[in-house]
Motif scaffolding. Structure first.
Motif, mmCIF file in Angstrom:
data_model
loop_
_atom_site.group_PDB
_atom_site.id
_atom_site.type_symbol
_atom_site.label_atom_id
_atom_site.label_comp_id
_atom_site.label_asym_id
_atom_site.label_seq_id
_atom_site.Cartn_x
_atom_site.Cartn_y
_atom_site.Cartn_z
ATOM 1 N N VAL A 293 0.845 -1.204 0.000
ATOM 2 C CA VAL A 293 0.000 0.000 0.000
ATOM 3 C C VAL A 293 0.877 1.249 0.000
ATOM 4 C CG1 VAL A 293 -1.675 1.331 1.343
ATOM 5 C CG2 VAL A 293 -1.944 -1.139 1.132
ATOM 6 N N LEU A 294 1.934 1.238 0.785
ATOM 7 C CA LEU A 294 2.876 2.365 0.792
ATOM 8 C C LEU A 294 3.422 2.619 -0.602
ATOM 9 C CD1 LEU A 294 5.749 3.007 3.333
ATOM 10 C CD2 LEU A 294 6.263 2.910 0.906
ATOM 11 N N THR A 295 3.863 1.548 -1.264
ATOM 12 C CA THR A 295 4.426 1.683 -2.610
ATOM 13 C C THR A 295 3.381 2.172 -3.598
ATOM 14 O OG1 THR A 295 5.941 -0.146 -2.118
ATOM 15 C CG2 THR A 295 5.695 0.474 -4.418
ATOM 16 N N THR A 296 2.164 1.646 -3.481
ATOM 17 C CA THR A 296 1.079 2.073 -4.371
ATOM 18 C C THR A 296 0.768 3.553 -4.183
ATOM 19 O OG1 THR A 296 0.110 -0.144 -4.275
ATOM 20 C CG2 THR A 296 -1.310 1.637 -5.047
ATOM 21 N N SER A 297 0.718 3.981 -2.946
ATOM 22 C CA SER A 297 0.454 5.387 -2.656
ATOM 23 C C SER A 297 1.544 6.283 -3.213
ATOM 24 C CB SER A 297 0.336 5.588 -1.148
ATOM 25 O OG SER A 297 0.222 6.953 -0.824
ATOM 26 N N SER A 298 2.786 5.873 -3.016
ATOM 27 C CA SER A 298 3.912 6.653 -3.513
ATOM 28 C C SER A 298 3.878 6.762 -5.030
ATOM 29 C CB SER A 298 5.228 5.998 -3.061
ATOM 30 O OG SER A 298 6.338 6.694 -3.564
ATOM 31 N N MET A 299 3.633 5.640 -5.699
ATOM 32 C CA MET A 299 3.612 5.649 -7.162
ATOM 33 C C MET A 299 2.406 6.424 -7.691
ATOM 34 S SD MET A 299 5.253 4.852 -9.837
ATOM 35 C CE MET A 299 6.478 3.703 -9.180
ATOM 36 N N THR A 300 1.253 6.277 -7.039
ATOM 37 C CA THR A 300 0.059 7.014 -7.465
ATOM 38 C C THR A 300 0.275 8.516 -7.363
ATOM 39 O OG1 THR A 300 -1.392 5.208 -6.744
ATOM 40 C CG2 THR A 300 -2.399 7.377 -7.028
ATOM 41 N N THR A 301 0.833 8.956 -6.246
ATOM 42 C CA THR A 301 1.118 10.378 -6.054
ATOM 43 C C THR A 301 2.042 10.900 -7.153
ATOM 44 O OG1 THR A 301 0.892 10.141 -3.654
ATOM 45 C CG2 THR A 301 2.051 12.096 -4.457
ATOM 46 N N SER A 302 3.087 10.146 -7.448
ATOM 47 C CA SER A 302 4.073 10.588 -8.441
ATOM 48 C C SER A 302 3.491 10.617 -9.842
ATOM 49 C CB SER A 302 5.298 9.660 -8.397
ATOM 50 O OG SER A 302 5.901 9.689 -7.132
ATOM 51 N N ILE A 303 2.739 9.582 -10.216
ATOM 52 C CA ILE A 303 2.172 9.536 -11.572
ATOM 53 C C ILE A 303 1.155 10.654 -11.772
ATOM 54 C CG2 ILE A 303 0.669 8.202 -13.086
ATOM 55 C CD1 ILE A 303 2.074 5.688 -12.144
ATOM 56 N N LEU A 304 0.277 10.838 -10.785
ATOM 57 C CA LEU A 304 -0.744 11.877 -10.921
ATOM 58 C C LEU A 304 -0.134 13.264 -10.992
ATOM 59 C CD1 LEU A 304 -3.495 10.609 -8.431
ATOM 60 C CD2 LEU A 304 -3.498 10.471 -10.938
ATOM 61 N N ASN A 305 0.929 13.495 -10.240
ATOM 62 C CA ASN A 305 1.555 14.813 -10.213
ATOM 63 C C ASN A 305 2.504 15.040 -11.384
ATOM 64 O OD1 ASN A 305 4.205 16.404 -8.646
ATOM 65 N ND2 ASN A 305 2.240 17.430 -8.874
ATOM 66 N N VAL A 306 3.359 14.073 -11.661
ATOM 67 C CA VAL A 306 4.395 14.245 -12.687
ATOM 68 C C VAL A 306 3.867 13.946 -14.085
ATOM 69 C CG1 VAL A 306 6.663 13.464 -13.482
ATOM 70 C CG2 VAL A 306 6.211 13.701 -11.029
ATOM 71 N N LYS A 307 3.197 12.816 -14.251
ATOM 72 C CA LYS A 307 2.757 12.386 -15.577
ATOM 73 C C LYS A 307 1.453 13.046 -16.019
ATOM 74 C CE LYS A 307 6.031 9.245 -16.183
ATOM 75 N NZ LYS A 307 7.048 9.358 -17.252
ATOM 76 N N MET A 308 0.532 13.242 -15.048
ATOM 77 C CA MET A 308 -0.782 13.749 -15.416
ATOM 78 C C MET A 308 -0.962 15.220 -15.079
ATOM 79 S SD MET A 308 -3.113 10.439 -14.353
ATOM 80 C CE MET A 308 -4.549 11.093 -15.195
ATOM 81 N N GLY A 309 -0.010 15.815 -14.364
ATOM 82 C CA GLY A 309 -0.030 17.243 -14.113
ATOM 83 C C GLY A 309 -1.019 17.721 -13.070
ATOM 84 N N LEU A 310 -1.538 16.813 -12.238
ATOM 85 C CA LEU A 310 -2.468 17.231 -11.186
ATOM 86 C C LEU A 310 -1.717 17.953 -10.065
ATOM 87 C CD1 LEU A 310 -4.833 14.141 -10.775
ATOM 88 C CD2 LEU A 310 -5.282 16.268 -11.996
#
Length: 336
Positions: A93-110
């Motif tokens: 869950v920690l890893t999923t949260s970390s990756m979700t945060t990064s993808i949404l912010n870096v890749k998707m620009g949220l």
């Protein structure tokens, strides 16, 4: 007064309990604070062996800040452990949260705050699924959460294409590592606040008492009107939610997300949880004991590494600590 009245008086007379002896008080105090004493001894020993490095302000602040993610993760873990359920999905869950945060912010620009909220919400949803499967279908928590861990690991590898993502918003880094107070990273203070919150809930609220009662006897808890199912589901939701918060802190520490490094937190978290069970309130998972255990472990590992031992000492220390802690916790429970 009749003989019957005299007999009733004698039967109903309250016999005052025996006062604990000095030895009883010393034994109780020493068992609860033995780990604190061991932590002081470890710090003093390595300060003598490496006086030029170990006791310095820089080293101490680094140790405090570097374990904030583990501290937060372990504080979440002790909630389901208290009610008798295991959560082996916390690291995933920690890893999923970390990756979700990064993808949404870096890749998707949220915006980073939106990404953080979504990541934590996903963690809570994972906890809810765990809870429903364990409680409503009466499945073993070890099996369910281990399966969830494997599932989430596959999802992270899929959405990240097995690549590390960097370039997370500087705002997150500032609030996790950069805006220091007393020279210590903000993440440590978040962990300290969460420690106080968990301590308060466990010791000062009816909810904390329900958690303990359910962990001791689910049948007796039901007979006393406690909604055991709700407490167990809530514990697993709390664990996953706090684990996702730890994932956000991990993202702020790394400046991004790695698809696999977060999984290494599971063994240290369980080692710290069970070792903390031997401190302050022996036989019970407790927040203050968890705090002491986390920093006792890092104090020992850091000292050994500064003496020249290789990185494998970390696994040896955590693995050995987990075995010893489980044995001591079992003995403490028998004693209680």
């Amino acid at each position: 007064m009749s003989s019957t009245e005299k007999l009733a008086t004698e039967v109903t007379q309250v016999i005052p309990p025996e006062r604990p002896t000095v030895w009883d008080r010393f034994r109780s105090l020493s068992s609860g604070y033995a780990l604190v004493g061991a932590w002081i001894v470890v710090f003093a020993l390595f300060s003598i062996l490496r006086p030029d490095v170990y006791p310095t302000v820089s080293n101490v602040t680094t140790m405090l800040g570097s374990q904030a993610v583990l501290l937060v993760l372990t504080l979440g873990l002790i909630v389901p452990l208290t009610v008798g359920d295991f959560d082996l999905s916390i690291a995933a869950v920690l890893t999923t949260s970390s990756m979700t945060t990064s993808i949404l912010n870096v890749k998707m620009g949220l915006p980073i705050m939106v990404a953080v909220v979504i990541a934590i919400a996903i963690g809570a949803l994972v906890g809810l699924v765990n809870g429903l499967l364990v409680v409503k279908l009466d499945l073993d928590s070890l099996v369910v959460t281990l399966g969830m861990s494997t599932l989430l690991t596959g999802v992270v590898q899929w959405i990240s294409a097995s690549e590390t993502i960097t370039g997370v918003s500087k705002g997150l880094l500032e609030w996790v590592t950069m805006n220091r107070f007393l020279g210590i990273a903000p993440s440590f203070w978040y962990g300290l606040v969460l420690t106080i919150i968990i301590w308060f809930v466990f010791t000062k609220t009816p909810l904390g008492q329900r958690l303990v009662f359910v962990g001791r006897s689910r049948d007796m808890s039901r007979l006393n009107g406690i909604s055991v199912d709700r407490v167990r589901i809530g514990a697993l939701v709390t664990s996953a939610t706090v684990a996702s918060l730890a994932g956000v802190l991990y993202t702020g520490t790394l400046g991004g997300a790695d698809p696999s490094s977060g999984l290494s937190f599971m063994l240290p978290a369980f080692a710290a949880a069970f070792l903390g069970m031997t401190a302050i309130r022996p036989g019970r998972f407790n927040a203050i004991g968890t705090f002491v255990a986390v920093y006792f472990l890092v104090s020992g590992i850091t000292g050994l590494q500064q003496l020249g031992l290789k990185s494998f000492v970390q696994q040896l220390f955590y693995g050995g600590a987990l075995i010893i802690a489980v044995a001591l916790a079992r003995l403490a429970r028998k004693s209680r």
